[in-house]
Design a protein around this motif. Sequence first.
Motif, PDB file in Angstrom:
ATOM      1  N   CYS A  57       9.284   9.136  -2.465  1.00 12.33           N
ATOM      2  CA  CYS A  57       8.974  10.392  -1.782  1.00 12.33           C
ATOM      3  C   CYS A  57       7.553  10.867  -2.033  1.00 12.33           C
ATOM      4  N   TRP A  58       6.818  10.194  -2.910  1.00 11.41           N
ATOM      5  CA  TRP A  58       5.494  10.671  -3.315  1.00 11.41           C
ATOM      6  C   TRP A  58       4.388  10.244  -2.350  1.00 11.41           C
ATOM      7  N   ASP A  59       4.617   9.209  -1.572  1.00 16.43           N
ATOM      8  CA  ASP A  59       3.555   8.667  -0.710  1.00 16.43           C
ATOM      9  C   ASP A  59       2.992   9.713   0.249  1.00 16.43           C
ATOM     10  N   GLU A  60       3.882  10.463   0.869  1.00 16.37           N
ATOM     11  CA  GLU A  60       3.441  11.424   1.876  1.00 16.37           C
ATOM     12  C   GLU A  60       2.535  12.493   1.270  1.00 16.37           C
ATOM     13  N   GLU A  61       2.702  12.780  -0.030  1.00 15.51           N
ATOM     14  CA  GLU A  61       1.874  13.784  -0.692  1.00 15.51           C
ATOM     15  C   GLU A  61       0.437  13.323  -0.869  1.00 15.51           C
ATOM     16  N   VAL A  62       0.229  12.017  -1.074  1.00 18.28           N
ATOM     17  CA  VAL A  62      -1.095  11.544  -1.507  1.00 18.28           C
ATOM     18  C   VAL A  62      -1.785  10.597  -0.529  1.00 18.28           C
ATOM     19  N   ALA A  63      -1.031  10.019   0.411  1.00 17.42           N
ATOM     20  CA  ALA A  63      -1.620   9.039   1.338  1.00 17.42           C
ATOM     21  C   ALA A  63      -2.026   9.732   2.633  1.00 17.42           C
ATOM     22  N   ALA A  64      -3.324   9.785   2.892  1.00 15.80           N
ATOM     23  CA  ALA A  64      -3.830  10.466   4.093  1.00 15.80           C
ATOM     24  C   ALA A  64      -3.331   9.806   5.371  1.00 15.80           C
ATOM     25  N   THR A  65      -3.078   8.502   5.306  1.00 14.19           N
ATOM     26  CA  THR A  65      -2.633   7.768   6.498  1.00 14.19           C
ATOM     27  C   THR A  65      -1.163   7.382   6.387  1.00 14.19           C
ATOM     28  N   PHE A  66      -0.372   8.234   5.722  1.00 13.16           N
ATOM     29  CA  PHE A  66       1.079   7.993   5.642  1.00 13.16           C
ATOM     30  C   PHE A  66       1.649   7.816   7.052  1.00 13.16           C
ATOM     31  N   SER A  67       1.255   8.700   7.962  1.00 15.17           N
ATOM     32  CA  SER A  67       1.599   8.566   9.380  1.00 15.17           C
ATOM     33  C   SER A  67       0.334   8.198  10.135  1.00 15.17           C
ATOM     34  N   PHE A  68       0.461   7.260  11.054  1.00 13.68           N
ATOM     35  CA  PHE A  68      -0.724   6.769  11.761  1.00 13.68           C
ATOM     36  C   PHE A  68      -0.377   6.546  13.231  1.00 13.68           C
ATOM     37  N   SER A  82       0.798  -1.229   0.000  1.00 17.44           N
ATOM     38  CA  SER A  82       0.000   0.000   0.000  1.00 17.44           C
ATOM     39  C   SER A  82       0.830   1.277   0.000  1.00 17.44           C
ATOM     40  N   THR A  83       1.576   1.515   1.093  1.00 23.65           N
ATOM     41  CA  THR A  83       2.182   2.834   1.311  1.00 23.65           C
ATOM     42  C   THR A  83       3.579   2.694   1.897  1.00 23.65           C
ATOM     43  N   SER A  84       4.549   3.388   1.326  1.00 18.95           N
ATOM     44  CA  SER A  84       5.911   3.339   1.867  1.00 18.95           C
ATOM     45  C   SER A  84       6.071   4.355   2.990  1.00 18.95           C
ATOM     46  N   TYR A 142       2.429   1.634   5.203  1.00 19.13           N
ATOM     47  CA  TYR A 142       1.445   0.572   5.402  1.00 19.13           C
ATOM     48  C   TYR A 142       1.802  -0.607   4.492  1.00 19.13           C
ATOM     49  N   GLY A 143       2.099  -1.746   5.100  1.00 21.28           N
ATOM     50  CA  GLY A 143       2.408  -2.943   4.324  1.00 21.28           C
ATOM     51  C   GLY A 143       3.856  -3.387   4.501  1.00 21.28           C
ATOM     52  N   HIS A 144       4.194  -4.480   3.809  1.00 17.38           N
ATOM     53  CA  HIS A 144       5.520  -5.086   3.992  1.00 17.38           C
ATOM     54  C   HIS A 144       6.648  -4.255   3.397  1.00 17.38           C
ATOM     55  N   GLY A 145       6.340  -3.387   2.440  1.00 14.99           N
ATOM     56  CA  GLY A 145       7.354  -2.462   1.940  1.00 14.99           C
ATOM     57  C   GLY A 145       8.142  -2.933   0.737  1.00 14.99           C
ATOM     58  N   VAL A 146       7.865  -4.139   0.233  1.00 13.92           N
ATOM     59  CA  VAL A 146       8.680  -4.689  -0.861  1.00 13.92           C
ATOM     60  C   VAL A 146       7.987  -4.475  -2.209  1.00 13.92           C
ATOM     61  N   GLY A 147       8.742  -3.977  -3.186  1.00 10.30           N
ATOM     62  CA  GLY A 147       8.216  -3.815  -4.536  1.00 10.30           C
ATOM     63  C   GLY A 147       7.583  -2.454  -4.746  1.00 10.30           C
ATOM     64  N   MET A 148       6.467  -2.447  -5.466  1.00  7.91           N
ATOM     65  CA  MET A 148       5.816  -1.186  -5.812  1.00  7.91           C
ATOM     66  C   MET A 148       4.916  -0.699  -4.692  1.00  7.91           C
ATOM     67  N   SER A 149       5.117   0.547  -4.301  1.00  4.90           N
ATOM     68  CA  SER A 149       4.189   1.212  -3.394  1.00  4.90           C
ATOM     69  C   SER A 149       3.017   1.727  -4.217  1.00  4.90           C
TER      70      SER A 149
END
Length: 308
Positions: free
Chosen positions: A183-194, A157-159, A270-277
């Motif tokens: 670096c793009w996740d924080e711009e678009v993922a509302a739950t980047f930090s939880f 899901s999200t890096s 969010y998630g295991h972090g491997v491959g495509m976010s």
Amino acid sequence: MKRLLILSVAIISIPFFVVYYLDESVGELTEVKLNYLSNQMVRVMRENGNIDVIPLEEYVVGVVAGEMPVSFELEALKAQSVASRSYVLRRILYNKDKEYDVVDTVSNQVYLDEDELKNKWGDHYIEYISRVRQAVNETSMEYLEYDGEVIDAMFFSTSNGYTEDSKVVFSNDLPYLKSVESCWDEEVAATFSFSTSISLQEFYEKLGLPYENKLEVEVLERSSSNRIVRLKINGLEFSGRDVYNKLRLRSCDFEFVQVGSNVEIHTKGYGHGVGMSQYGAQGMAKNGYCYQEILAHYYVDTVLKKLE
């Protein structure tokens, strides 16, 4: 008087004709049809125990619809289409002598069939299924290859700002699943930090630790992506993955803070972090990247190929 009457009728009629024209212009949505360019089939073990045999491209539609928000940019949906197709093609090779190729859950890829999607989307079904089919059609039969073999196209899901090396999470060191910046996740993922909170009692119970009034956490090792690899909790060593699983955390980039009789849990990603976010792909698409560039970024040194 006659001219005035004709003019009045014309004026009254204008709104009618405008509304009629607009209604005709909107009409009913035209459903995009799926291109079937191969007789490749996928054997899917459903949660009810049945094994459905599904055309490859139809399966990819069901996975993209099940794994990625349909509201995402088209280029992100196209990147997901290629990743999902690559993933299942590799599983087909692995499991050719078994009863089925994949299951329809997060253990492999979430797959939703037509009836499930109609139930999920309701009145928006035609609009949404057409969007997903467009993404699949525009990448029809494309997959990723490394050194002559279809890749194991992991995604999540999200890096936390970086993806993770496959060897850190799955113990298999795949050269195309290396840590890269996202670096793009924080711009678009509302739950980047939880952040969430649980009782100290529940925290200890889930980790199998005896209750102590004071919580002491010592991080022993972090990966290059800042995710926790090893740590000590009240003197006992755990792997980051073990804590992640036992506490059902969103990410291995976590922090624990004791507040009285509770533990505040802060995570990034969010998630295991491997491959495509997936949210990274969405951020890249919003910034003008095409799906080929998205795939090249997350799957290092891979080649985009097309099934014959």
